[in-house]
Design a protein around this motif. Structure first.
Motif, PDB file in Angstrom:
ATOM      1  N   MET A  67      77.332  49.054  14.195  1.00  0.00           N
ATOM      2  CA  MET A  67      76.020  48.873  13.592  1.00  0.00           C
ATOM      3  C   MET A  67      75.060  48.003  14.390  1.00  0.00           C
ATOM      4  O   MET A  67      73.858  48.073  14.183  1.00  0.00           O
ATOM      5  N   ASP A  68      75.565  47.161  15.265  1.00  0.00           N
ATOM      6  CA  ASP A  68      74.673  46.254  15.978  1.00  0.00           C
ATOM      7  C   ASP A  68      75.082  46.168  17.448  1.00  0.00           C
ATOM      8  O   ASP A  68      76.104  45.547  17.754  1.00  0.00           O
ATOM      9  N   PRO A  69      74.352  46.822  18.351  1.00  0.00           N
ATOM     10  CA  PRO A  69      73.112  47.570  18.095  1.00  0.00           C
ATOM     11  C   PRO A  69      73.413  48.938  17.485  1.00  0.00           C
ATOM     12  O   PRO A  69      74.530  49.444  17.588  1.00  0.00           O
ATOM     13  N   ILE A  70      72.385  49.523  16.873  1.00  0.00           N
ATOM     14  CA  ILE A  70      72.530  50.821  16.241  1.00  0.00           C
ATOM     15  C   ILE A  70      71.781  51.865  17.071  1.00  0.00           C
ATOM     16  O   ILE A  70      70.740  51.571  17.650  1.00  0.00           O
ATOM     17  N   LYS A  71      72.353  53.063  17.147  1.00  0.00           N
ATOM     18  CA  LYS A  71      71.726  54.144  17.906  1.00  0.00           C
ATOM     19  C   LYS A  71      70.760  54.908  17.008  1.00  0.00           C
ATOM     20  O   LYS A  71      71.082  55.213  15.865  1.00  0.00           O
ATOM     21  N   VAL A  72      69.601  55.194  17.537  1.00  0.00           N
ATOM     22  CA  VAL A  72      68.597  56.016  16.853  1.00  0.00           C
ATOM     23  C   VAL A  72      68.371  57.263  17.700  1.00  0.00           C
ATOM     24  O   VAL A  72      68.033  57.162  18.881  1.00  0.00           O
ATOM     25  N   TYR A  73      68.600  58.420  17.103  1.00  0.00           N
ATOM     26  CA  TYR A  73      68.461  59.679  17.827  1.00  0.00           C
ATOM     27  C   TYR A  73      67.107  60.303  17.522  1.00  0.00           C
ATOM     28  O   TYR A  73      66.673  60.342  16.373  1.00  0.00           O
ATOM     29  N   LEU A  74      66.456  60.809  18.553  1.00  0.00           N
ATOM     30  CA  LEU A  74      65.161  61.456  18.393  1.00  0.00           C
ATOM     31  C   LEU A  74      65.059  62.587  19.401  1.00  0.00           C
ATOM     32  O   LEU A  74      65.821  62.654  20.373  1.00  0.00           O
ATOM     33  N   SER A  75      64.125  63.496  19.148  1.00  0.00           N
ATOM     34  CA  SER A  75      63.916  64.637  20.039  1.00  0.00           C
ATOM     35  C   SER A  75      62.534  64.529  20.664  1.00  0.00           C
ATOM     36  O   SER A  75      61.551  64.254  19.977  1.00  0.00           O
ATOM     37  N   TYR A  81      59.653  64.920  28.574  1.00  0.00           N
ATOM     38  CA  TYR A  81      60.805  64.557  29.396  1.00  0.00           C
ATOM     39  C   TYR A  81      60.474  64.675  30.887  1.00  0.00           C
ATOM     40  O   TYR A  81      60.784  63.780  31.681  1.00  0.00           O
ATOM     41  N   LEU A  82      59.809  65.760  31.278  1.00  0.00           N
ATOM     42  CA  LEU A  82      59.454  65.954  32.677  1.00  0.00           C
ATOM     43  C   LEU A  82      58.464  64.899  33.155  1.00  0.00           C
ATOM     44  O   LEU A  82      58.525  64.436  34.299  1.00  0.00           O
ATOM     45  N   LYS A  83      57.524  64.497  32.273  1.00  0.00           N
ATOM     46  CA  LYS A  83      56.579  63.439  32.634  1.00  0.00           C
ATOM     47  C   LYS A  83      57.307  62.118  32.884  1.00  0.00           C
ATOM     48  O   LYS A  83      56.965  61.379  33.812  1.00  0.00           O
ATOM     49  N   ALA A  84      58.295  61.827  32.052  1.00  0.00           N
ATOM     50  CA  ALA A  84      59.053  60.587  32.230  1.00  0.00           C
ATOM     51  C   ALA A  84      59.827  60.601  33.541  1.00  0.00           C
ATOM     52  O   ALA A  84      59.877  59.590  34.266  1.00  0.00           O
ATOM     53  N   ILE A  85      60.433  61.760  33.887  1.00  0.00           N
ATOM     54  CA  ILE A  85      61.156  61.868  35.160  1.00  0.00           C
ATOM     55  C   ILE A  85      60.197  61.734  36.337  1.00  0.00           C
ATOM     56  O   ILE A  85      60.491  61.076  37.340  1.00  0.00           O
ATOM     57  N   GLU A  86      59.018  62.347  36.218  1.00  0.00           N
ATOM     58  CA  GLU A  86      58.010  62.256  37.284  1.00  0.00           C
ATOM     59  C   GLU A  86      57.565  60.812  37.485  1.00  0.00           C
ATOM     60  O   GLU A  86      57.376  60.356  38.623  1.00  0.00           O
ATOM     61  N   VAL A 126      68.519  71.009  27.103  1.00  0.00           N
ATOM     62  CA  VAL A 126      67.361  71.217  26.245  1.00  0.00           C
ATOM     63  C   VAL A 126      67.720  72.250  25.190  1.00  0.00           C
ATOM     64  O   VAL A 126      68.371  73.255  25.478  1.00  0.00           O
ATOM     65  N   ASP A 127      67.316  71.995  23.957  1.00  0.00           N
ATOM     66  CA  ASP A 127      67.535  72.953  22.876  1.00  0.00           C
ATOM     67  C   ASP A 127      66.612  74.152  23.095  1.00  0.00           C
ATOM     68  O   ASP A 127      65.386  74.022  23.030  1.00  0.00           O
ATOM     69  N   VAL A 128      67.198  75.325  23.360  1.00  0.00           N
ATOM     70  CA  VAL A 128      66.385  76.503  23.672  1.00  0.00           C
ATOM     71  C   VAL A 128      65.599  76.987  22.461  1.00  0.00           C
ATOM     72  O   VAL A 128      64.612  77.724  22.611  1.00  0.00           O
ATOM     73  N   ARG A 129      66.001  76.586  21.256  1.00  0.00           N
ATOM     74  CA  ARG A 129      65.290  77.032  20.058  1.00  0.00           C
ATOM     75  C   ARG A 129      64.009  76.253  19.837  1.00  0.00           C
ATOM     76  O   ARG A 129      63.017  76.791  19.345  1.00  0.00           O
ATOM     77  N   THR A 130      64.010  74.970  20.170  1.00  0.00           N
ATOM     78  CA  THR A 130      62.860  74.112  19.897  1.00  0.00           C
ATOM     79  C   THR A 130      62.162  73.613  21.162  1.00  0.00           C
ATOM     80  O   THR A 130      61.060  73.074  21.082  1.00  0.00           O
ATOM     81  N   GLY A 131      62.793  73.761  22.324  1.00  0.00           N
ATOM     82  CA  GLY A 131      62.197  73.251  23.556  1.00  0.00           C
ATOM     83  C   GLY A 131      62.187  71.742  23.636  1.00  0.00           C
ATOM     84  O   GLY A 131      61.365  71.160  24.334  1.00  0.00           O
TER      85      GLY A 131
END
Length: 218
Positions: A67-75, A81-86, A126-131
């Motif tokens: 629980m500490d630290p706790i993971k938060v998952y997001l999409s 994602y490509l901008k962050a890598i760039e 990458v999730d092909v259904r949602t991109g």
């Protein structure tokens, strides 16, 4: 003499048997206490006192979450994602590394979690259904206030734009992929313009092109 030696051997064998029985009882007693290999908080136990547990049991005794630290998952979108890598590649080429981007956690009731988070890991595909691609962030969780399964939103400042033109979101009309804004001219006549809309922040919308500072809008 033979009888005395036989009695002594019998007594020694009884002591060894009793000691083995005692060791087995101690071992069985230790098995009645189950400890978790990780620190965290345990859920409601599925086995109660008096239940027989062991090999062949279908369900686990309980679930323990770190629980500490706790993971938060997001999409995030593939474009983000490509901008962050760039951005990371540009920093490597320039030799200047910026500080890790702090993440803000917005809870289900709209309040902000007082502790900032940081990026932890990204999923392999990458999730092909949602991109989108799933990433995980870490947040401090003193007192175990945040619990697994809670809903929250993560907000991050990915770019800083100075002297930006912002207007209320309700003033922007979307029509077939276009963004329209009604602007009041010097003669008090209203004209509808196509604008280039940028990011949103709360109830405000950043307008990159189409509206100048000081102009009146409807």
């Amino acid at each position: 003499l033979d009888d005395a030696v036989g009695a002594e051997e019998s007594t020694g064998a009884s002591v060894v048997t009793a000691k083995a029985t005692l060791d087995k009882a101690k071992l069985n007693l230790e098995w009645t206490k189950v400890t978790s290999p990780v620190d965290g908080i345990a859920g409601i136990a599925k086995a109660q006192i008096g239940n027989l547990v062991g090999i062949g049991q279908v369900e686990e005794l309980t679930t323990v979450s770190t629980m500490d630290p706790i993971k938060v998952y997001l999409s995030i979108s593939e474009i983000e994602y490509l901008k962050a890598i760039e951005k990371q590649d540009a920093e490597k080429r320039s030799g200047v590394r910026s500080k890790p981007m702090p993440l803000e956690l917005i809870l289900g009731d709209g309040s902000s979690w007082p502790h900032k988070g940081e990026f932890f890991v990204a999923d392999r595909q990458v999730d092909v259904r949602t991109g989108t691609i799933r990433v995980a962030a870490l947040f401090k969780n003193p007192g175990y206030v945040l619990r697994p399964g809670q809903f929250a939103r993560v907000r991050a400042m990915v770019d800083l734009k100075k002297s930006a033109v912002v207007i209320p979101r309700r003033a922007v009309t979307q029509l077939q992929g276009q963004y329209l804004v009604a602007v009041v001219g010097p003669d008090n006549k209203v004209t509808v313009r196509n604008v280039k809309a940028g990011a949103t922040y709360g109830q405000l919308w950043v307008i990159d092109e189409g509206v100048k500072p000081g102009e009146k809008i409807v």
